[in-house]
Design a protein around this motif. Structure first.
Motif, short mmCIF file in Angstrom:
data_model
loop_
_atom_site.label_atom_id
_atom_site.label_comp_id
_atom_site.label_asym_id
_atom_site.label_seq_id
_atom_site.Cartn_x
_atom_site.Cartn_y
_atom_site.Cartn_z
N ALA A 99 12.94 20.52 7.40
CA ALA A 99 12.69 22.25 7.43
C ALA A 99 13.11 22.83 8.66
O ALA A 99 13.65 23.90 8.67
N SER A 100 13.10 21.94 9.65
CA SER A 100 13.36 22.58 10.96
C SER A 100 14.74 22.15 11.33
O SER A 100 15.21 22.81 12.46
N ILE A 101 15.59 21.32 10.92
CA ILE A 101 17.00 21.23 10.97
C ILE A 101 17.73 22.32 11.39
O ILE A 101 18.44 22.71 12.56
N PRO A 102 17.69 23.22 10.28
CA PRO A 102 18.79 24.35 10.56
C PRO A 102 18.58 25.21 11.89
O PRO A 102 19.37 25.45 12.70
N GLN A 103 17.43 25.62 12.04
CA GLN A 103 16.90 26.28 13.52
C GLN A 103 17.24 25.38 14.61
O GLN A 103 17.61 25.74 15.60
N ALA A 104 16.71 24.16 14.52
CA ALA A 104 17.00 23.36 15.55
C ALA A 104 18.34 22.97 16.06
O ALA A 104 18.74 23.12 17.22
N LEU A 105 19.15 22.86 14.98
CA LEU A 105 20.66 22.57 15.39
C LEU A 105 21.36 23.92 15.85
O LEU A 105 22.30 23.91 16.60
N ALA A 106 20.82 25.03 15.24
CA ALA A 106 21.49 26.39 15.59
C ALA A 106 21.32 26.68 17.21
O ALA A 106 21.91 27.22 17.53
N ASP A 158 22.31 22.82 21.77
CA ASP A 158 23.62 22.43 21.89
C ASP A 158 24.20 21.07 21.65
O ASP A 158 25.21 20.65 21.26
N ILE A 159 23.30 19.88 22.09
CA ILE A 159 23.68 18.78 22.07
C ILE A 159 23.02 17.73 21.26
O ILE A 159 23.20 16.41 21.25
N VAL A 160 22.05 18.34 20.50
CA VAL A 160 21.16 17.44 19.74
C VAL A 160 21.75 17.25 18.31
O VAL A 160 22.25 18.15 17.83
N CYS A 161 21.85 16.04 17.97
CA CYS A 161 22.57 15.53 16.90
C CYS A 161 21.37 15.29 15.98
O CYS A 161 20.47 14.68 16.25
N SER A 162 21.62 15.30 14.51
CA SER A 162 20.48 14.98 13.53
C SER A 162 21.04 14.10 12.25
O SER A 162 22.23 14.46 11.95
N SER A 163 20.15 13.61 11.80
CA SER A 163 20.55 12.52 10.73
C SER A 163 19.61 12.28 9.85
O SER A 163 18.41 12.35 10.50
N PHE A 184 25.91 13.93 24.26
CA PHE A 184 25.14 14.15 23.06
C PHE A 184 23.66 13.48 22.98
O PHE A 184 23.52 12.47 23.71
N ILE A 185 22.79 14.11 22.26
CA ILE A 185 21.60 13.18 22.21
C ILE A 185 21.32 13.00 20.74
O ILE A 185 21.14 14.22 20.00
N GLY A 186 21.16 11.85 20.02
CA GLY A 186 21.04 11.72 18.58
C GLY A 186 19.61 11.29 18.19
O GLY A 186 18.94 10.41 19.28
N GLY A 187 19.04 11.54 17.20
CA GLY A 187 17.88 11.01 16.81
C GLY A 187 16.91 12.11 16.11
O GLY A 187 15.68 11.81 16.00
N PHE A 188 17.25 13.32 15.92
CA PHE A 188 16.60 14.33 15.42
C PHE A 188 16.65 14.07 13.78
O PHE A 188 17.39 14.92 13.02
N SER A 189 15.98 12.99 13.54
CA SER A 189 16.11 12.49 12.22
C SER A 189 14.91 11.93 11.47
O SER A 189 14.04 12.12 11.89
N ALA A 190 15.08 11.72 10.00
CA ALA A 190 14.17 11.28 9.29
C ALA A 190 14.84 10.18 8.39
O ALA A 190 16.08 10.33 8.06
#
Lengths: 89, 452
Positions: free
Chosen positions: B132-139, B142-147, B111-117
């Motif tokens: 606003a980009s989270i839904p498309q980005a995570l959909a 595969d391995i990007v995590c967001s917080s 996993f890679i984490g940090g698609f964050s604000a």
């Protein structure tokens, strides 16, 4: 560097011999051996010196595991530090 | 000389009690990658990550073999992307997520984490673009995590962000409906997020962190459970001592692995996170530890007290074993990732309300909870607000990772696979929280924030 070899499995003739032969083949010096039967299982713990070992530890670990698999035993080698750190302050 | 008994004890912990190092996480600062051109920024991000973390997985695997201790995950955390992408002249941050995905896959990490604000006191334009980009980005990755951090003890709770996150989670669930809303398992909403957390989905590399760093998360609920089986019926003083001793051993192992990884990767050692992180495997459950303490089923009366003791004893035992303890450190109580929790939730023994109470004394919060697909965005926001309030007032990290599984109703079982496990759909309260969430604005910081 020191490492611990553990051999666990059903007792049979020649377990110690086969492990020692493999270790000798790669120039691994055995410093101490203790062996017992626990709950019908053969358990051997060896302290070895791997400083002069001809192959990397990872490879030796795979060879020992392979030898174990042939004889239905679990044989592993692990750096001594992990046990030291866990049980000694 | 070590005794045979001690050696066999360690071997048994690894073989039969699921002792492992849960993760080696390399934190990488991406602040130097900011650029007005999105493509240039993404190229710089890719090059920096793959340059620094090139040998992360191979090194982790070598340590695993030499020490004979499983290292389950190798991961990367990066600077919150909202900070890095702010300079780019775009409002679509999905390309940044794709770049992280690609870089992570090149390195071979899980996993890679940090698609964050970080928006606890308000949102910048970049923060809004990121969310606003989270839904498309995570959909699409595969391995990007967001917080997203929506609150803190110092700043209060940003209720506009809380409202936005409820809608974001719903949108993300809809976009990954074919996988029962799986995308939501990669998104965490925090209060008091920590900057050096090695665990996913909430890991990011804080701005106070160095250029790069190695953080290690240890685990071992099975080992603690096994140790407690030997003190059946003993008073709680004995229980606490037993947990402390066990946590000490587990953490010493984590510290050793962390130092070794740091040396080999020529990267400073950051922290050891001494968390009891369960997995869906039998014998690796936090819920079963609580039951070992004497509650018949996790979730019944007494569970919160048992968890409080566990969480505290784990910290006390671990803190002396490591030169630097950080991250989340404590006991996790994810529902779908814990065999005992899954059983308790399936039988109705543990409810969302009890879980919320437990988050007052556990290390994080409401984690991997599946709720009906019909749950409204406002209800999800209100759940987030409740959880953030607990964190804010108690000066602790809390989080919500919730999956409104599309098309699923209470009692259905949702399968995520792997470490994420499977979770029964749990009931939420049906009375509306809409008017509460519609207010927006900010819940002011509590008195606890005025320490100076």
């Amino acid at each position: 560097m020191k490492a611990i070899v553990t051999v666990i499995g059903k007792d049979r003739v020649g377990i110690i011999a086969s492990v020692c032969t493999l270790l000798a083949q790669y120039n691994v010096n055995i410093l101490n051996i203790s062996q017992s039967i626990m709950q019908e299982n053969f358990v051997m713990v060896m302290l070895v010196d791997i400083i002069g070992c001809k192959i990397p530890l990872v490879e030796l670990s795979e060879q020992l595991a392979g030898l174990g698999a042939e004889g239905g035993l679990s044989i592993r080698i692990q750096r001594e530090d992990i046990f030291d750190n866990m049980h000694r302050i | 000389m070590l005794s045979q008994n001690e050696i066999m004890q360690t071997i048994q912990m690894i073989d039969q009690q699921h002792l492992d190092v849960r993760t080696i996480t390399m934190g990488i600062s991406l602040l130097s990658c900011a650029h007005s051109e999105t493509k240039t920024a993404c190229d710089k991000i890719y090059d920096k990550i793959t340059g620094y973390a090139e040998k992360l997985v191979a090194t982790g695997e070598a340590i695993e073999k030499e020490f004979g201790i499983p290292i389950v995950n190798k991961r990367i955390s990066v600077t919150p992307i909202a900070l890095v992408a702010a300079a780019a002249e775009t409002d679509n941050y999905v390309p940044f997520a794709r770049t992280l995905d690609r870089a992570g896959k090149t390195c071979g990490v899980n996993f890679i984490g940090g698609f964050s604000a970080l928006v606890q006191k308000g949102m910048t334009d970049a923060d809004r673009h990121l969310i606003a980009s989270i839904p498309q980005a995570l959909a699409e990755t595969d391995i990007v995590c967001s917080s997203v951090n929506v609150g803190s003890t110092k700043a209060g709770i940003d209720m506009d962000a809380v409202a936005l996150m409820g809608r974001t989670i719903k949108d993300l669930a809809a976009r990954t409906a074919d996988r029962s809303g799986f995308g939501c398992a990669k998104l965490v909403v925090f209060c008091n997020a920590v900057e050096d957390n090695p665990f996913m989905a909430g890991a990011f590399h804080g701005v106070g962190e160095p250029e790069r760093v190695i953080n290690v998360g240890v685990s071992g609920p099975g080992v603690v459970h096994h140790a407690l089986q030997s003190v059946k019926g003993e008073p709680f003083d004995v229980v606490a001592e037993t947990i402390k001793k066990t946590a000490f051993r587990i953490t010493r192992m984590g510290q050793l692995v962390a130092q070794e990884a740091s040396r080999r990767l020529d990267t400073p050692f950051g922290i050891v996170d001494l968390s009891l992180a369960p997995t869906p495997a039998v014998g690796d459950s936090v819920a079963r530890i609580l039951e070992e303490m004497g509650v018949e089923t996790c979730g019944t009366h007494g569970t919160t007290a048992a968890l409080a003791l566990l969480n505290d004893a784990v910290k006390k035992g671990g803190v002396m074993a490591s030169s630097s303890v950080g991250g989340l450190s404590g006991a996790f109580i994810p529902v779908s990732e814990d065999e005992g929790m899954i059983a308790a939730a399936s039988s109705g023994a543990i409810t969302l309300d009890k879980l919320e109470a437990m988050t007052c004394v556990c290390s994080v919060g409401l984690d991997m909870i599946v709720v009906p697909g019909s749950t409204s965005a406002e209800t999800i926001s209100a759940i987030i607000a409740d959880e953030a309030a607990i964190g804010m007032v108690n000066s602790k990290t809390t989080a919500v990772r919730i999956i409104p599984a599309p098309g699923c109703k209470v009692g259905d079982m949702v399968e995520f696979g792997g470490l994420l496990g499977s979770g029964p759909v749990q009931a939420v309260h049906t009375a509306s929280s809409k008017a509460f969430i519609d207010r927006g604005g900010r819940i002011p910081a509590p008195m606890q924030s005025l320490k100076n």
